[in-house]
Design a protein around this motif. Structure first.
Motif, PDB file in Angstrom:
ATOM      1  N   LEU A  41      60.726 -42.971 -20.341  1.00 11.92           N
ATOM      2  CA  LEU A  41      59.935 -43.952 -19.597  1.00 11.92           C
ATOM      3  C   LEU A  41      59.700 -43.474 -18.167  1.00 11.92           C
ATOM      4  O   LEU A  41      58.587 -43.534 -17.638  1.00 11.92           O
ATOM      5  CB  LEU A  41      60.654 -45.305 -19.593  1.00 11.92           C
ATOM      6  N   GLY A  42      60.772 -42.993 -17.541  1.00 13.04           N
ATOM      7  CA  GLY A  42      60.670 -42.487 -16.174  1.00 13.04           C
ATOM      8  C   GLY A  42      59.646 -41.370 -16.087  1.00 13.04           C
ATOM      9  O   GLY A  42      58.833 -41.325 -15.158  1.00 13.04           O
ATOM     10  N   ARG A  43      59.663 -40.483 -17.088  1.00 13.06           N
ATOM     11  CA  ARG A  43      58.726 -39.354 -17.058  1.00 13.06           C
ATOM     12  C   ARG A  43      57.285 -39.798 -17.266  1.00 13.06           C
ATOM     13  O   ARG A  43      56.367 -39.255 -16.660  1.00 13.06           O
ATOM     14  CB  ARG A  43      59.110 -38.294 -18.093  1.00 13.06           C
ATOM     15  N   SER A  44      57.068 -40.786 -18.132  1.00 15.04           N
ATOM     16  CA  SER A  44      55.674 -41.182 -18.355  1.00 15.04           C
ATOM     17  C   SER A  44      55.099 -41.849 -17.102  1.00 15.04           C
ATOM     18  O   SER A  44      53.926 -41.666 -16.782  1.00 15.04           O
ATOM     19  CB  SER A  44      55.533 -42.072 -19.595  1.00 15.04           C
ATOM     20  N   ILE A  45      55.953 -42.568 -16.366  1.00 13.76           N
ATOM     21  CA  ILE A  45      55.469 -43.177 -15.121  1.00 13.76           C
ATOM     22  C   ILE A  45      55.254 -42.090 -14.061  1.00 13.76           C
ATOM     23  O   ILE A  45      54.273 -42.100 -13.321  1.00 13.76           O
ATOM     24  CB  ILE A  45      56.451 -44.262 -14.638  1.00 13.76           C
ATOM     25  N   ASP A  46      56.159 -41.131 -14.038  1.00 13.12           N
ATOM     26  CA  ASP A  46      56.065 -40.031 -13.082  1.00 13.12           C
ATOM     27  C   ASP A  46      54.788 -39.222 -13.333  1.00 13.12           C
ATOM     28  O   ASP A  46      54.087 -38.821 -12.399  1.00 13.12           O
ATOM     29  CB  ASP A  46      57.299 -39.133 -13.246  1.00 13.12           C
ATOM     30  N   PHE A  47      54.459 -39.008 -14.606  1.00 14.96           N
ATOM     31  CA  PHE A  47      53.263 -38.260 -14.994  1.00 14.96           C
ATOM     32  C   PHE A  47      52.013 -38.966 -14.455  1.00 14.96           C
ATOM     33  O   PHE A  47      51.125 -38.349 -13.865  1.00 14.96           O
ATOM     34  CB  PHE A  47      53.221 -38.155 -16.520  1.00 14.96           C
ATOM     35  N   ARG A  51      49.448 -37.537 -11.542  1.00 19.29           N
ATOM     36  CA  ARG A  51      48.056 -37.369 -11.881  1.00 19.29           C
ATOM     37  C   ARG A  51      47.161 -38.133 -10.889  1.00 19.29           C
ATOM     38  O   ARG A  51      46.213 -37.595 -10.347  1.00 19.29           O
ATOM     39  CB  ARG A  51      47.846 -37.950 -13.267  1.00 19.29           C
ATOM     40  N   LEU A  52      47.520 -39.400 -10.651  1.00 19.94           N
ATOM     41  CA  LEU A  52      46.718 -40.209  -9.734  1.00 19.94           C
ATOM     42  C   LEU A  52      46.774 -39.621  -8.331  1.00 19.94           C
ATOM     43  O   LEU A  52      45.768 -39.583  -7.615  1.00 19.94           O
ATOM     44  CB  LEU A  52      47.214 -41.657  -9.716  1.00 19.94           C
ATOM     45  N   GLY A  56      43.559 -38.365  -6.561  1.00 15.62           N
ATOM     46  CA  GLY A  56      43.362 -39.169  -5.356  1.00 15.62           C
ATOM     47  C   GLY A  56      43.269 -38.276  -4.126  1.00 15.62           C
ATOM     48  O   GLY A  56      42.460 -38.526  -3.220  1.00 15.62           O
ATOM     49  N   THR A  57      44.078 -37.223  -4.088  1.00 20.77           N
ATOM     50  CA  THR A  57      44.065 -36.311  -2.942  1.00 20.77           C
ATOM     51  C   THR A  57      42.717 -35.593  -2.859  1.00 20.77           C
ATOM     52  O   THR A  57      42.141 -35.445  -1.775  1.00 20.77           O
ATOM     53  CB  THR A  57      45.211 -35.288  -3.076  1.00 20.77           C
ATOM     54  N   ILE A 107      40.766 -42.750 -14.503  1.00 20.96           N
ATOM     55  CA  ILE A 107      42.147 -43.150 -14.201  1.00 20.96           C
ATOM     56  C   ILE A 107      42.643 -44.180 -15.229  1.00 20.96           C
ATOM     57  O   ILE A 107      43.800 -44.190 -15.617  1.00 20.96           O
ATOM     58  CB  ILE A 107      42.222 -43.756 -12.779  1.00 20.96           C
ATOM     59  N   ALA A 108      41.711 -45.029 -15.670  1.00 22.13           N
ATOM     60  CA  ALA A 108      42.104 -46.134 -16.552  1.00 22.13           C
ATOM     61  C   ALA A 108      42.656 -45.628 -17.884  1.00 22.13           C
ATOM     62  O   ALA A 108      43.596 -46.208 -18.427  1.00 22.13           O
ATOM     63  CB  ALA A 108      40.912 -47.055 -16.797  1.00 22.13           C
TER      64      ALA A 108
END
Ligand code: HEC
Ligand SMILES: [Cu+2]
Length: 441
Positions: A41-47, A51-52, A56-57, A107-108
């Motif tokens: 779970l932590g990794r999927s949120i981190d991914f 990415r964003l 975004g940058t 992004i969605a």
């Protein structure tokens, strides 16, 4: 054009910014950082975050670059000249509407996919743990193994845990930065959060927090998650399932030992003396004063609990002792006397449970069956040792703002009722209670 002089003026600022960034990268470890996840779970949120951040940058640099270019290129060059004025540009407007729309769609897709993945029901063989948020502590129930504990959970590496989130009073939120979160615990509503801690991670402790403001001591509503091997977990479970016990089996009193050995001598001398000798030896076999809890079996005492020497520094609380509570630290307590006090006249048992003791079944406060083996007390606020336990029992309301646990020490000031306790526990009685709680390994 920017003059050379102006560039020179800004150069030190730029260098300082770069240096600050470089220095920040040197910092050792951030135990409560979400950027080093140890679960799926932590990794999927981190991914998702990475990415964003990346795209975004790019957007930021392009937009800011264009902005700065336009500001400089088309700035008003002198007071007398008005720059050309433009109104409306259909193609430009369509472009700057379509591009952000495309970016949002882009992004969605990963965002919605991750939401659906993490909101799906947990796999069937998950370890279910019922989590109850209270002001200001956490109750954890393992329905599969039928025991309840507080403020500290052990989870086996490599097995999915399904945390079923409830709240007993107001909204709380569950967060273990390196493993999982955040997800709200809401009264009269059940939420789930499930994740699989990496099977190759360390046997160690992770900090957990309440991350939804819930009142006075919201900032002191922590918990600890201990990730262990499946074998260590199984062993820890046997300890948790056992009733609250007093430490090693009690030794028979000296007089009983003497009569038992005398009886033994008599038996060898003559068979006819044996029945009489056996009747005098009988009391020696009975365990001494087990009170309500049984004494520990050696196997149970050998069951796993993370040695406190292996608790990492970041999981050890350093909250200072309040000066307002004086306690005579030299007193030694008697656990059996402590147990009597614990269940006597509704002192502690009105709110606390110690399993195996039919007189201690309160559910308002944390379950104390194995409190002696926990790292902290008061939801991670204080180290679980004699100095902190004694002051906690003496005046919990000074130790932690707003707690339900009353001020219990004789002559102590209760900051909630703004009254001084005329009666209450003496320091010796508190020392006895501490000895009892510490014995509840
Ligand atoms: C009115 C209910 C109430 C009574 C009576 C009470 N407690 Fe508590 N106790 C609580 C609550 C609620 C907490 C949790 C406070 C927090 O951490 O915010 C608590 C916390 C504790 C803790 C810390 C447990 C942990 O794991 O963090 C200990 C130890 C404790 N109580 C011991 C005692 C003893 C010993 C007595 C009797 C002398 C007693 N309590 C009486 C309600 C009570
Ligand atoms: Cu909170």
């Amino acid at each position: 054009m920017i003059g050379y002089n102006r560039l020179r003026r800004f150069a030190p600022l730029g260098v300082a910014a770069v240096l600050a960034l470089a220095l920040a990268a040197c910092a050792q470890s951030y135990p409560n950082s979400t950027f080093t996840p140890h679960s799926d779970l932590g990794r999927s949120i981190d991914f998702l975050w990475n990415r964003l951040m990346f795209f975004g940058t790019i957007v930021f640099v392009l937009v800011e670059g264009a902005l700065i270019y336009v500001v400089i290129r088309y700035r008003r060059k002198s007071e007398d000249v008005t720059p050309p004025q433009t109104h409306g540009h259909v193609i430009l407007e369509i472009t700057w509407t379509l591009i952000p729309a495309a970016i949002l769609a882009f992004i969605a897709v990963p965002t919605v996919r991750t939401i659906f993945e993490t909101q799906a029901p947990a796999p069937a063989n998950s370890l279910v743990i019922n989590v109850y948020g209270h002001q200001w502590w956490w109750e954890f129930e393992y329905p599969e193994y039928k025991f309840t504990t507080a403020n500290e959970i052990y989870i086996p590496k490599g097995r999915t845990v399904d945390l079923v989130l409830h709240a007993k009073d107001v909204i709380h939120s569950f967060w273990v930065p390196q493993l999982a979160g955040k997800r709200d615990a809401i009264p009269n509503h059940t939420n789930h959060i499930w994740f699989t801690p990496d099977s190759n991670m360390a046997t160690t402790v992770w900090n957990g927090f309440c991350t939804e403001y819930c009142g006075d001591s919201h900032g002191e509503m922590h918990f600890r998650v201990v990730t262990v091997t499946p074998e260590q977990f199984a062993s820890w479970v046997t300890r948790q399932q056992a009733p609250g016990f007093f430490g090693p089996p009690a030794a028979p009193p000296p007089t009983a030992i003497a009569s038992a050995s005398a009886a033994g001598a008599a038996t060898t001398k003559s068979d006819s003396a044996a029945p009489a000798a056996a009747s005098t030896a009988a009391p020696a076999a009975a365990p001494v004063a087990p009170v309500y809890g049984p004494t520990a079996s050696p196997a149970l005492l050998a069951s796993y609990v993370l040695p406190h020497s292996e608790v990492p520094e970041y999981a050890i609380p350093h909250t200072p002792l309040p000066d307002a509570i004086k306690f005579d630290d030299k007193l030694t307590g008697d656990p059996a006397a402590g147990e009597k006090l614990f269940v006597g006249a509704g002192t502690c048992n009105a709110c606390h449970s110690v399993s195996g003791n039919p007189l201690a079944v309160g559910t308002i406060g944390p379950n104390l069956t194995h409190v002696g083996s926990r790292i902290t007390i008061a939801a991670g606020m204080y180290l679980n040792d004699k100095a902190h336990l004694s002051r906690w029992i003496k005046d919990a309301r000074i130790m932690k703002s707003g707690v339900l646990m009353p001020t219990l020490g004789k002559g102590q000031y209760d900051p909630q009722t703004k009254a001084t306790m005329p009666a209450g526990l003496s320091d010796q009685q508190i020392a006895d209670l501490v000895a009892y709680l510490q014995a509840l390994k």
